[in-house]
Design an enzyme around this catalytic site. Structure first.
Site, PDB file in Angstrom:
ATOM      1  N   CYS A 136       0.837  -1.204   0.000  1.00  0.00           N
ATOM      2  CA  CYS A 136       0.000   0.000   0.000  1.00  0.00           C
ATOM      3  C   CYS A 136       0.869   1.250   0.000  1.00  0.00           C
ATOM      4  O   CYS A 136       1.378   1.669   1.049  1.00  0.00           O
ATOM      5  CB  CYS A 136      -0.933  -0.004   1.209  1.00  0.00           C
ATOM      6  SG  CYS A 136      -2.026   1.442   1.269  1.00  0.00           S
ATOM      7  N   CYS A 139      -0.518   4.079   2.131  1.00  0.00           N
ATOM      8  CA  CYS A 139      -0.329   3.870   3.572  1.00  0.00           C
ATOM      9  C   CYS A 139       1.101   4.157   4.010  1.00  0.00           C
ATOM     10  O   CYS A 139       1.332   4.789   5.044  1.00  0.00           O
ATOM     11  CB  CYS A 139      -0.669   2.426   3.952  1.00  0.00           C
ATOM     12  SG  CYS A 139      -2.267   1.840   3.366  1.00  0.00           S
ATOM     13  N   ASP A 140       2.069   3.667   3.235  1.00  0.00           N
ATOM     14  CA  ASP A 140       3.454   3.634   3.701  1.00  0.00           C
ATOM     15  C   ASP A 140       4.427   4.517   2.930  1.00  0.00           C
ATOM     16  O   ASP A 140       5.597   4.627   3.304  1.00  0.00           O
ATOM     17  CB  ASP A 140       3.970   2.186   3.660  1.00  0.00           C
ATOM     18  CG  ASP A 140       3.156   1.263   4.552  1.00  0.00           C
ATOM     19  OD1 ASP A 140       2.684   1.729   5.601  1.00  0.00           O
ATOM     20  OD2 ASP A 140       2.977   0.085   4.193  1.00  0.00           O
TER      21      ASP A 140
END
Length: 315
Positions: A136, A139-140
């Protein structure tokens, strides 16, 4: 022995399931939540979460899920560390078969089983999980500002993630096993016009390396061909963008799914084509796949379930 009947059963945990538990328990529905094969969902494989509101310093994924679970239990959610193996939505109340062979009945069901990221199947993906391997970028990606990363895949998702990461990272490699991108023309153009993205065509990843995290990838170009060659690239992060698989196998033939297996919900709500069955989180969301959107859907599903029970005099 009298069969157990619940007003609401939540299948799956994670942000969607636990949030549904918080809201349904506060509505006095006495929900029963089955955590499933991965209690806490995909976020338990993530190290730090910095984009969920209310955590200005960030929080460990497992810790956050434990907090959500505790909050749901505080209000009366019964959490069971079991797997629902079979459902029958053709009867009312709905019949659910648990892994121990027992069956329970439910007037409403909220499905929050999530989706699983597809991986290449390399041992190193598990070895470096949470230490440079991610599925992701949204997300990261923040953790890789001004660093070098690689994205595996050649479709629209891979292109979107590469372009997103290019705004954060110093350099982005796209590792594509074919000699072309499968993405739409618009996405191809975005990739090719972004100066810090380099596409490696005809390339397969065969391993990762690093001491305390990902420091590089072992690649093979033209694998199996006479001109096969091996090379290593130095990277700090390795992003998988080869798709997700919704965890909906046990619901096939029971509710409507799209071509990829995601649950189809009605309009802006969480209702499925079966009255009394609702879906929340990644299992019904192939687009956003974020903890905050999953939690929001969990809230909506809980409210939808409560209104259904009230309308049918089942509360």
């Amino acid at each position: 022995m009298e069969q157990e009947i619940a007003k609401c059963v939540i299948i799956g945990s994670g942000p969607a399931g636990y949030t549904a538990g918080i809201y349904t328990s506060r509505a006095n529905l006495s929900p029963i939540l089955f955590e499933g094969i991965q209690p806490g969902g995909q976020l338990t494989t993530t190290t730090d979460i910095e984009n969920f509101p209310g955590y200005p310093e960030g929080i460990n994924g497992t810790e956050m899920m434990e907090q959500l679970k505790a909050q749901a239990m505080r209000f009366g959610t019964t959490v069971r560390p079991q797997i629902v193996e079979k459902v029958d939505f053709s009867v009312r109340p709905f019949a659910l078969t648990i892994e121990d062979g027992t069956t329970m009945l439910a007037h409403t069901v909220i499905i929050a089983t999530g989706a699983s990221a597809k991986y290449l199947g390399l041992d190193d993906e598990k070895k470096y999980a949470g230490m440079g391997v991610s599925a992701c970028a949204t997300c990261d990606g923040f953790f890789y500002r001004k660093k070098t990363v690689a994205v595996v895949g050649g479709g629209d998702t891979a292109c979107e993630e590469a372009v997103y990461l290019s705004g954060l990272a110093k350099k982005v490699y796209m590792i594509v096993r074919k000699d072309y991108l499968r993405a739409s023309d618009v996405m191809k153009q975005r990739v090719f016009s972004t100066p810090n993205i380099e596409v490696l065509f005809n390339t397969n990843t065969v391993g990762l390396f690093g001491e305390r995290g990902v420091e590089g990838a072992h690649l093979v170009k033209f694998k199996g061909e006479p001109n096969e060659e091996t090379l290593d690239i130095a990277i700090d992060g390795f992003f998988l963008a080869i798709g997700h698989k919704p965890n909906t196998d046990i619901f096939r033939g029971q509710i409507d799914l799209d071509a990829q297996g995601y649950i189809i919900t009605a309009g802006q709500g969480t209702a499925t084509n079966v009255e009394g069955v609702f879906a929340a989180g990644d299992v019904a969301d192939p687009h956003y796949r974020q903890a905050i959107t999953a939690a929001g859907m969990g809230c909506k599903a809980a409210i939808d379930a409560e209104r259904y029970l009230t309308a049918h005099n089942l509360k």
